[in-house]
Design an enzyme around this catalytic site. Structure first.
Site, PDB file in Angstrom:
ATOM      1  N   HIS A   1      -0.774  -0.248  -9.936  1.00 49.11           N
ATOM      2  CA  HIS A   1      -1.482  -1.132  -8.982  1.00 49.11           C
ATOM      3  C   HIS A   1      -1.956  -2.420  -9.675  1.00 49.11           C
ATOM      4  CE1 HIS A   1      -3.784  -1.145  -4.931  1.00 49.11           C
ATOM      5  NE2 HIS A   1      -3.549  -2.391  -5.329  1.00 49.11           N
TER       6      HIS A   1
ATOM      7  N   ARG B   1       0.844  -1.194   0.000  1.00 48.83           N
ATOM      8  CA  ARG B   1       0.000   0.000   0.000  1.00 48.83           C
ATOM      9  C   ARG B   1       0.882   1.246   0.000  1.00 48.83           C
ATOM     10  NH1 ARG B   1      -3.545  -2.712  -1.574  1.00 48.83           N
ATOM     11  NH2 ARG B   1      -5.547  -3.168  -0.585  1.00 48.83           N
TER      12      ARG B   1
HETATM   13  C1  GLV Z   1      -5.159  -5.033  -4.016  1.00 50.91           C
HETATM   14  O1  GLV Z   1      -4.390  -4.172  -3.695  1.00 50.91           O
HETATM   15  C2  GLV Z   1      -5.781  -5.908  -3.064  1.00 50.91           C
HETATM   16  O2  GLV Z   1      -5.735  -5.615  -1.873  1.00 50.91           O
HETATM   17  O3  GLV Z   1      -6.348  -6.928  -3.491  1.00 50.91           O
END
Ligand code: GLV
Length: 305
Positions: free
Chosen positions: A268, A220
């Site tokens: 991401h 994160r």
């Molecule tokens: C993505 O970041 C998740 O938490 O699945």
């Protein structure tokens, strides 16, 4: 089987939402999925279960009989930060071997690229530079993986299979972190974001690593103190950073990370939940829930994940 009304709240593109709906319908044909907003008030009170992917804060408000929230995301920090979700609700994380395998691939790619200087070669290509850099043995590159859950363990297995010495670290080993960082040329973050781990990747952390080491954040954005990374890259304390996650996503077009020569930015995507395999897991979880059995991957609010 009886008809069940389940709330579906997915923050994504229309194409992503419809892939999820198709996969969930196929896995649980008896369920009526309510992705519409607002849901018909006559149905709202019947809804006891929500299946969610990174839902907007407040989107579970008004469902007063809601009891279970099954996340399609592995990280539930966003759900736990949403103060509109009552604390008595059961929240379950997504743990999917397909997702762990994807994460292990990204972690391995980052390790290989840092170790074998492939990011530097990509930069050299931009400047038409033909120059061989020293080639070290995998056995000389120690890799630290922060997080020893399903994803951390899968990453550790695939990286060590390539001949790298690997250590996994969990927050309960807090006092050993600096000693571990001191011997690690590559550090990969796969921790959940909690009050304990927020801002962990900071000046002090980078200073404990060997000069020129690589940092890989696949967890994160809140784990990283951005300005400390920029300073550590400027001084050469950190050689290169691979970042998949950011404080604000999407990463702003004018953010310094995009054009930094020693930062590799990913949008991401280190491990995207696979709708087909994850829907099988949701089906298993909801079946256990309906039968009054214990469900897996239940979030512990005091632990924070
Ligand atoms: C993505 O970041 C998740 O938490 O699945």
């Amino acid at each position: 089987m009886h008809t069940e009304h389940i709330l579906l709240r997915i923050r994504g593109t229309p194409a992503e939402c419809s892939r999820w709906q198709d996969a969930l319908r196929a896995a649980m044909p008896h369920v009526v999925w309510h992705a519409e907003d607002p849901v018909d008030p006559a149905i709202t009170q019947q809804i006891q279960v929500a299946v969610v992917a990174n839902p907007a804060p407040g989107s579970l408000q008004g469902f007063s009989n809601l009891k279970l929230v099954q996340s399609l995301w592995a990280g539930v920090d966003g759900l736990l930060a949403d103060t509109s979700i009552p604390e008595h609700l059961v929240i379950a994380r997504m743990v999917d071997p397909a997702m762990s395998a994807a994460m292990a691939q990204t972690a391995l790619w980052a390790t290989l690229s840092l170790h074998r200087c492939f990011f530097q070669y990509a930069q050299q290509q931009q400047h038409t530079v033909w120059k061989a850099l020293p080639q070290k043995k995998a056995s000389d590159i120690h890799v630290a993986i922060l997080g020893a859950g399903a994803m951390g363990s899968a990453a550790a297995a695939s990286i060590s299979a390539q001949g790298y010495p690997v250590s996994t670290w969990r927050t309960t080993d807090a006092q050993h972190l600096h000693a571990l960082l001191g011997k690690s040329q590559v550090v990969i973050n796969l921790l959940p974001l909690t009050t304990q781990t927020r801002n962990l990747l900071n000046h002090e952390f980078f200073a404990a690593m060997p000069k020129g080491a690589g940092i890989v954040n696949l967890a994160r954005g809140g784990h990283l103190v951005e300005k400390d990374l920029i300073n550590a890259l400027a001084s050469g304390q950190v050689g290169h950073a691979v970042l998949d996650v950011f404080h604000a996503e999407p990463l702003a077009a004018d953010h310094v990370f995009w054009r930094h020569p020693n930062i590799t930015v990913l949008p991401h995507v280190a491990a995207i939940t696979d709708p087909v395999s994850a829907s099988q897991i949701v089906a298993r979880q909801l079946k256990a829930w309906a039968a009054g059995q214990a469900i897996d991957y239940r979030v512990d609010r005091t632990r924070g994940y």
